[in-house]
Write a protein that holds these residues in place. Sequence first.
Motif, mmCIF file in Angstrom:
data_model
loop_
_atom_site.group_PDB
_atom_site.id
_atom_site.type_symbol
_atom_site.label_atom_id
_atom_site.label_comp_id
_atom_site.label_asym_id
_atom_site.label_seq_id
_atom_site.Cartn_x
_atom_site.Cartn_y
_atom_site.Cartn_z
ATOM 1 N N GLY A 14 0.844 -1.190 0.000
ATOM 2 C CA GLY A 14 0.000 0.000 0.000
ATOM 3 C C GLY A 14 0.878 1.238 0.000
ATOM 4 N N SER A 15 0.318 2.332 -0.423
ATOM 5 C CA SER A 15 1.083 3.574 -0.462
ATOM 6 C C SER A 15 0.372 4.619 0.387
ATOM 7 N N ASP A 16 1.069 5.137 1.386
ATOM 8 C CA ASP A 16 0.526 6.185 2.234
ATOM 9 C C ASP A 16 0.869 7.519 1.593
ATOM 10 N N ARG A 17 -0.123 8.229 1.098
ATOM 11 C CA ARG A 17 0.109 9.440 0.332
ATOM 12 C C ARG A 17 0.017 10.712 1.173
ATOM 13 N N ARG A 18 -0.074 10.553 2.493
ATOM 14 C CA ARG A 18 -0.124 11.725 3.359
ATOM 15 C C ARG A 18 1.236 12.406 3.394
ATOM 16 N N PRO A 19 1.274 13.680 3.756
ATOM 17 C CA PRO A 19 2.574 14.355 3.892
ATOM 18 C C PRO A 19 3.459 13.643 4.911
ATOM 19 N N LEU A 20 4.770 13.723 4.688
ATOM 20 C CA LEU A 20 5.724 13.029 5.548
ATOM 21 C C LEU A 20 5.604 13.460 7.003
ATOM 22 N N GLU A 21 5.375 14.751 7.251
ATOM 23 C CA GLU A 21 5.280 15.194 8.647
ATOM 24 C C GLU A 21 4.089 14.559 9.361
ATOM 25 N N ASP A 22 3.008 14.272 8.639
ATOM 26 C CA ASP A 22 1.870 13.586 9.264
ATOM 27 C C ASP A 22 2.228 12.149 9.616
ATOM 28 N N ARG A 23 2.936 11.486 8.707
ATOM 29 C CA ARG A 23 3.328 10.101 8.976
ATOM 30 C C ARG A 23 4.329 10.032 10.121
ATOM 31 N N ILE A 24 5.224 11.018 10.204
ATOM 32 C CA ILE A 24 6.186 11.044 11.306
ATOM 33 C C ILE A 24 5.478 11.354 12.624
ATOM 34 N N ALA A 25 4.511 12.276 12.598
ATOM 35 C CA ALA A 25 3.771 12.614 13.821
ATOM 36 C C ALA A 25 2.998 11.410 14.351
ATOM 37 N N ASP A 26 2.590 10.510 13.461
ATOM 38 C CA ASP A 26 1.884 9.304 13.896
ATOM 39 C C ASP A 26 2.750 8.419 14.789
ATOM 40 N N ILE A 27 4.065 8.546 14.675
ATOM 41 C CA ILE A 27 4.967 7.752 15.516
ATOM 42 C C ILE A 27 4.716 8.053 16.992
ATOM 43 N N ILE A 28 4.417 9.311 17.299
ATOM 44 C CA ILE A 28 4.191 9.703 18.695
ATOM 45 C C ILE A 28 3.025 8.916 19.285
ATOM 46 N N THR A 29 1.925 8.843 18.558
ATOM 47 C CA THR A 29 0.760 8.135 19.087
ATOM 48 C C THR A 29 0.873 6.624 18.926
ATOM 49 N N ASP A 30 1.417 6.164 17.783
ATOM 50 C CA ASP A 30 1.518 4.719 17.541
ATOM 51 C C ASP A 30 2.451 4.034 18.519
ATOM 52 N N GLU A 31 3.527 4.708 18.907
ATOM 53 C CA GLU A 31 4.490 4.109 19.832
ATOM 54 C C GLU A 31 4.288 4.585 21.266
ATOM 55 N N ALA A 32 3.176 5.282 21.515
ATOM 56 C CA ALA A 32 2.785 5.751 22.849
ATOM 57 C C ALA A 32 3.900 6.556 23.527
ATOM 58 N N LEU A 33 4.523 7.455 22.763
ATOM 59 C CA LEU A 33 5.555 8.320 23.337
ATOM 60 C C LEU A 33 4.893 9.387 24.199
ATOM 61 N N THR A 34 5.526 9.707 25.304
ATOM 62 C CA THR A 34 4.992 10.721 26.206
ATOM 63 C C THR A 34 5.795 12.001 26.063
ATOM 64 N N VAL A 35 5.282 13.074 26.648
ATOM 65 C CA VAL A 35 5.979 14.353 26.618
ATOM 66 C C VAL A 35 7.332 14.190 27.304
ATOM 67 N N GLY A 36 8.381 14.635 26.631
ATOM 68 C CA GLY A 36 9.735 14.521 27.157
ATOM 69 C C GLY A 36 10.488 13.297 26.662
ATOM 70 N N ALA A 37 9.800 12.388 25.996
ATOM 71 C CA ALA A 37 10.448 11.175 25.486
ATOM 72 C C ALA A 37 11.330 11.516 24.289
ATOM 73 N N ALA A 38 12.421 10.776 24.138
ATOM 74 C CA ALA A 38 13.324 10.973 23.003
ATOM 75 C C ALA A 38 12.642 10.518 21.714
ATOM 76 N N PHE A 39 12.854 11.279 20.636
ATOM 77 C CA PHE A 39 12.265 10.974 19.334
ATOM 78 C C PHE A 39 13.345 10.376 18.446
ATOM 79 N N PRO A 40 12.999 9.454 17.547
ATOM 80 C CA PRO A 40 14.010 8.845 16.672
ATOM 81 C C PRO A 40 14.763 9.900 15.853
ATOM 82 N N SER A 41 16.010 9.584 15.516
ATOM 83 C CA SER A 41 16.851 10.519 14.763
ATOM 84 C C SER A 41 16.405 10.593 13.302
ATOM 85 N N ALA A 42 16.902 11.609 12.610
ATOM 86 C CA ALA A 42 16.584 11.794 11.191
ATOM 87 C C ALA A 42 17.084 10.612 10.370
#
Length: 90
Positions: A14-42
Amino acid sequence: MPGGRWRVVRAGEGSDRRPLEDRIADIITDEALTVGAAFPSASVLAARFGVSRPTVTKALNRLEAAGLLAGGGQGKVRTVRAVPNREERS
């Protein structure tokens, strides 16, 4: 087609055609990251999404401007500043 963009999509994928920033922002909710948690590198995100590191950096900068991420810069770890609601971003 002159000026057109081509993207290879393999059969069965499948192809996710959403903007990259939306797909990256989904990482926060999908991986249950909390405020202050380290985010993956570029570099990690570039490999995960199959795009170049400068493209990921631009998307991360947009997320910082939106207030979702904090920090960044050379040698510094980005952290989660706010947890997005899916309704807010749609």
